[in-house]
Design an enzyme around this catalytic site. Structure first.
Site, PDB file in Angstrom:
ATOM      1  N   GLU A   1       0.830  -1.214   0.000  1.00  0.00           N
ATOM      2  CA  GLU A   1       0.000   0.000   0.000  1.00  0.00           C
ATOM      3  C   GLU A   1       0.864   1.263   0.000  1.00  0.00           C
ATOM      4  OE1 GLU A   1      -3.246  -0.173   2.811  1.00  0.00           O
ATOM      5  OE2 GLU A   1      -3.310   2.018   2.977  1.00  0.00           O
TER       6      GLU A   1
ATOM      7  N   LYS B   1      -7.120  -1.028  11.783  1.00  0.00           N
ATOM      8  CA  LYS B   1      -6.520  -1.465  10.510  1.00  0.00           C
ATOM      9  C   LYS B   1      -5.328  -0.568  10.169  1.00  0.00           C
ATOM     10  CE  LYS B   1      -6.054  -1.846   5.829  1.00  0.00           C
ATOM     11  NZ  LYS B   1      -5.316  -0.993   4.906  1.00  0.00           N
TER      12      LYS B   1
ATOM     13  N   ASP C   1       4.422 -14.591  11.784  1.00  0.00           N
ATOM     14  CA  ASP C   1       3.069 -15.020  11.420  1.00  0.00           C
ATOM     15  C   ASP C   1       2.094 -13.849  11.637  1.00  0.00           C
ATOM     16  OD1 ASP C   1       0.529 -16.129  11.327  1.00  0.00           O
ATOM     17  OD2 ASP C   1       1.052 -17.905  12.492  1.00  0.00           O
TER      18      ASP C   1
ATOM     19  N   HIS D   1      -2.445  10.300  -0.833  1.00  0.00           N
ATOM     20  CA  HIS D   1      -2.558   8.946  -1.353  1.00  0.00           C
ATOM     21  C   HIS D   1      -2.532   8.932  -2.876  1.00  0.00           C
ATOM     22  CE1 HIS D   1      -3.453   5.160   0.582  1.00  0.00           C
ATOM     23  NE2 HIS D   1      -4.171   4.808  -0.456  1.00  0.00           N
TER      24      HIS D   1
HETATM   25  C1  MEV Z   1      -5.886   2.803   5.237  1.00  0.00           C
HETATM   26  O1  MEV Z   1      -5.115   1.685   4.861  1.00  0.00           O
HETATM   27  C2  MEV Z   1      -5.857   3.014   6.736  1.00  0.00           C
HETATM   28  C3  MEV Z   1      -6.780   4.115   7.265  1.00  0.00           C
HETATM   29  O2  MEV Z   1      -8.114   3.865   6.840  1.00  0.00           O
HETATM   30  C4  MEV Z   1      -6.698   4.068   8.772  1.00  0.00           C
HETATM   31  C5  MEV Z   1      -7.686   4.976   9.484  1.00  0.00           C
HETATM   32  O3  MEV Z   1      -8.747   5.267   8.929  1.00  0.00           O
HETATM   33  O4  MEV Z   1      -7.376   5.324  10.643  1.00  0.00           O
HETATM   34  C6  MEV Z   1      -6.385   5.463   6.727  1.00  0.00           C
END
Ligand code: MEV
Length: 434
Positions: free
Chosen positions: A89, A273, A289, A387
């Site tokens: 990413e 995430k 892992d 991004h």
């Molecule tokens: C994207 O890979 C991760 C985000 O969505 C994390 C977040 O929203 O805190 C930008």
């Protein structure tokens, strides 16, 4: 073998981003961060081969590569560390590096870990008198522990081994009541799955005999909540301002963004995430892992019965921004693919890692940095702007651009506000015809 790079190599390398791929590796060699041999491994020229893969999985047909970037600026417990991140990413490596730079100005990351204790579970069904059986097992704890303590003499010699038993009585389940026995095992520098699974299997017949029940599952728990890693950092208020946003606005925006994740599972999943973007990238780079780490992280986030944020962001007495992250981190530096995958070894050496706990301390710090990168962007200009320019390069490559065309095409896509593969192909076609 892991001893390399314990000498101090600064993790702040201004202009690293502007170097070519070969120059970056050359710079790391020149600074003594990696050896020539490791630079060949990290470049992919001497990395994992299909022959290695053939020893790792069944029906091996080849290997699958991913980008490896180096996050800059990290200081963890006063030590500079260059952090390898394996991730597909865009923006993640840049985000971690930038936030590590802000944290560095506030003293870097302070991290610590609990002892590397893993949990093995044994489910015992059909116990006639579960409450009494529970106590009978606990009464024989010393004897049972002694039996599994000898499973791995090397681990024992290094100070690991069986620590204690816990016995839980599950009163009701779809198959009625049963006992769950936890064997707590200190696995030192291993991830520990093998030692713990062996211990659970070894204990099962003894537990059956003591309880009069039937030992069923014997497997480690990925909710490794006895093996926690914690990191905190301070970002000075003065370092928080961005373009149209005052430092106070950014700080308070980040705290409000965290508050959203603290109370709402839909937001917490995305928030966590973002943390795992950083965590997994280093877990993968070191051959660990990542499914186990992911499972542990999310189960820990739900430990209160409601899924919530793994991190916190607050305003300190001085008005600075203070972040913390606490999560289970079952990672090792011996055994498994940490030793088979050549790049995993090279990554551990790059970081100068000496123990599994030290690795976990770096990883939890990267997770916190990554979380901050996401919240800072989300609380201000949004993540799409930063991004898009990186994403546009991927779209350009996917459309068939090569060499200098990639950046030129990416720029044009961003300028035209249409980062789409069909548009990229159209532009390439126009260039071919002129
Ligand atoms: C994207 O890979 C991760 C985000 O969505 C994390 C977040 O929203 O805190 C930008």
């Amino acid at each position: 073998m892991l001893g390399m790079n314990v000498t101090k190599v600064e993790s702040r390398i201004p202009g690293f981003y502007n170097l070519t791929l070969a120059e970056r590796l050359g710079e790391l060699v020149r600074r003594g961060a990696i050896s020539e041999a490791d630079s060949r491994i990290l470049s992919g020229a001497a990395g994992l081969t299909p022959e290695h893969a053939d020893h790792m999985v069944e029906n091996a047909a080849g290997v699958f590569a991913l980008p490896l970037g180096i996050a800059m600026n990290f200081v963890v417990n006063g030590r500079d560390v260059l952090v390898p991140m394996v991730i597909e990413e865009p923006s993640v490596v840049a985000g971690a590096s930038f936030m590590a730079r802000l944290a560095r100005a506030g003293g870097g990351f302070t991290a610590h870990t609990t002892p590397p204790e893993m949990i093995g579970q044994i489910q015992v069904l059909d116990v006639p008198d579960p409450a009494a059986a529970r106590l009978a097992i606990l009464e024989r704890q010393d004897e049972l522990l002694a039996e599994v303590d000898v499973i791995d003499p090397v681990l024992k010699h290094l100070g690991g081994g069986a620590r204690r038993l816990e016995v839980r009585l599950v009163d009701s389940s779809p198959v009625g009541p049963f006992l769950v026995v936890h064997i707590i095992y200190d696995v030192r520098d291993a991830m520990g799955a093998n030692a713990v699974n062996t211990a659970a299997e070894r204990l099962a017949p003894r537990l059956q005999a003591i309880s009069g029940g039937r030992a069923h599952l014997r497997i480690l728990s990925n909710l490794s909540d006895r093996r926690l890693a914690r990191a905190r950092c301070t970002i000075r208020l003065a370092d928080l301002g961005i373009e149209d946003f005052s430092p106070e606005q950014v700080r308070d925006g980040i705290v409000a963004a965290w508050a959203f994740a603290a109370v709402d599972p839909y937001r917490a999943a995305t928030h966590n995430k973002g943390i795992m973007n950083g965590v997994d990238a280093v877990v993968i780079a070191t051959g660990n892992d990542w499914r186990a780490v992911e499972a542990g992280a999310h189960a820990y986030a739900a430990r209160s019965g409601r899924y919530t944020s793994l991190s916190t962001w607050e305003c300190s007495r001085q008005g600075d921004l203070v972040g913390t992250l606490e999560m289970p981190l079952a990672v090792g530096i011996v055994g498994g693919s940490t030793r088979v995958h050549p790049a995993a070894g090279a990554c551990l050496r790059l970081m100068g890692i000496q123990s599994a706990n030290q690795l976990a301390e770096v990883i939890v710090s990267v997770g916190l940095a990554q979380n901050l990168a996401a919240l800072r962007a989300l609380a201000t200009e949004g993540i799409q702007r930063g991004h898009m320019s990186l994403h546009a390069r991927q779209v350009a490559i996917a459309a068939g651009a090569q060499g200098e065309q990639i950046d030129r095409l990416a720029q044009q896509l961003v300028q035209q506000n249409s980062v789409r593969i069909d548009r990229a192909q159209e532009i390439l076609e126009q260039w071919r015809q002129t």
